[in-house]
Design an enzyme around this catalytic site. Structure first.
Site, mmCIF file in Angstrom:
data_model
loop_
_atom_site.group_PDB
_atom_site.id
_atom_site.type_symbol
_atom_site.label_atom_id
_atom_site.label_comp_id
_atom_site.label_asym_id
_atom_site.label_seq_id
_atom_site.Cartn_x
_atom_site.Cartn_y
_atom_site.Cartn_z
ATOM 1 N N GLN A 1 -25.980 1.035 -51.261
ATOM 2 C CA GLN A 1 -26.372 2.512 -51.711
ATOM 3 C C GLN A 1 -25.387 3.573 -51.291
ATOM 4 O OE1 GLN A 1 -29.648 3.875 -53.532
ATOM 5 N NE2 GLN A 1 -28.068 5.588 -53.693
ATOM 6 N N GLY A 2 -24.446 3.768 -51.894
ATOM 7 C CA GLY A 2 -23.456 4.979 -51.691
ATOM 8 C C GLY A 2 -23.903 6.224 -51.942
ATOM 9 N N ALA A 3 -23.102 7.103 -51.514
ATOM 10 C CA ALA A 3 -23.423 8.597 -51.995
ATOM 11 C C ALA A 3 -23.190 8.970 -53.101
ATOM 12 C CB ALA A 3 -22.285 9.588 -50.869
ATOM 13 N N ASP B 1 -8.672 5.498 -51.738
ATOM 14 C CA ASP B 1 -9.649 5.258 -50.822
ATOM 15 C C ASP B 1 -9.103 3.761 -50.264
ATOM 16 O OD1 ASP B 1 -11.935 5.566 -49.292
ATOM 17 O OD2 ASP B 1 -13.203 4.856 -50.586
#
Ligand code: AMP
Length: 233
Positions: free
Chosen positions: A21-23, A141
């Protein structure tokens, strides 16, 4: 019809295994058309204006798919894109089953002191990034968590690049230099005392890329700016 299709995705995801669950996104593991699949779902950010949010999310999804396809066309290992749904902002990707992140691999190899193998890995990362930049793909990234390593049957390891959500297409040496700078920062903070290993990565990048001298020059400039900024701070 489009409505029916997009309604089916939340139902599909409700049965999938949530692995991150990322931002910006949720990552699931599922089976899609009989294949082990990773689904990346970008969700709505409530604090953003809905129109802007939709635009940004759509753009990130498009960029991610575009960069993966561009890399794969150039022979760079990245997951196969199985399916994209632009309504629910979901990308269905090949699961690189049996892989581990380069981050975990470096950490465990350093514990067992197999420095020779890490040298090989650093060179391989340098070569792949050189190829990616020569295709004008800027990852945006780069970290050792966004690289997966999978051992093949012949004992060789294959290196995959993942998570192109912040990627874009650019021919500018500055953009590529910043890409390497981001990796350097992440690499040295995640894996302390690996300066020599990172230099080996850069050397291999410089030898493999057709346009490396301008990129390394920019990297040096960005490093200098970073150092000045930290001195002032
Ligand atoms: P991401 O947000 O794309 O970085 O994905 C989060 C995590 O899910 C990664 O650190 C990997 O451990 C795993 N992952 C993402 N994509 C894949 C893939 N195609 N195959 C296997 N694992 C993946």
């Amino acid at each position: 019809m489009a409505q029916e299709k997009s309604m089916a995705i939340p139902e599909f995801l409700s049965k999938a295994e949530l692995i991150k669950q990322g931002a910006e996104a949720r990552v699931y593991r599922a089976e899609f058309l009989g294949k082990p699949t990773i689904v990346k779902e970008r969700f709505r950010k409530r604090y953003r204006h809905p129109v802007l949010d939709e635009k940004l999310t759509h753009r990130r999804t498009v960029q991610e798919v575009r960069s993966i396809l561009r890399c794969r066309r150039a022979g760079i290992s990245a997951p196969v894109v199985y399916f994209v749904d632009y309504t629910s902002h979901c990308i269905f990707l090949e699961e690189i089953a049996g892989s581990s992140t380069v981050r975990d691999h470096i950490a465990s190899t350093r514990q067992s002191d197999c420095s020779k193998e890490l040298g090989w890995l650093a060179e391989r990362v340098g070569q792949i990034l050189a190829k990616m930049h020569d295709e004008d793909v800027v990852h945006g990234d780069l970290t050792t968590s966004n690289m997966l390593l999978r051992r093949q049957e012949d004992g060789e390891s294959e290196l995959f690049l993942i998570d192109f959500g912040l990627s874009y297409i650019s021919a500018l040496p500055e953009d590529k230099g910043v890409d390497l700078y981001v990796l350097e920062k992440a690499f040295l903070s995640t894996h302390p005392n690996t300066e020599t290993l990172f230099e080996r990565l850069l050397k291999s990048y410089a030898a493999a890329s057709k346009k490396s001298s301008a990129v390394i020059k920019k990297l040096d400039e960005v490093r200098l700016r970073g150092r000045k900024r930290s001195m002032v701070g």
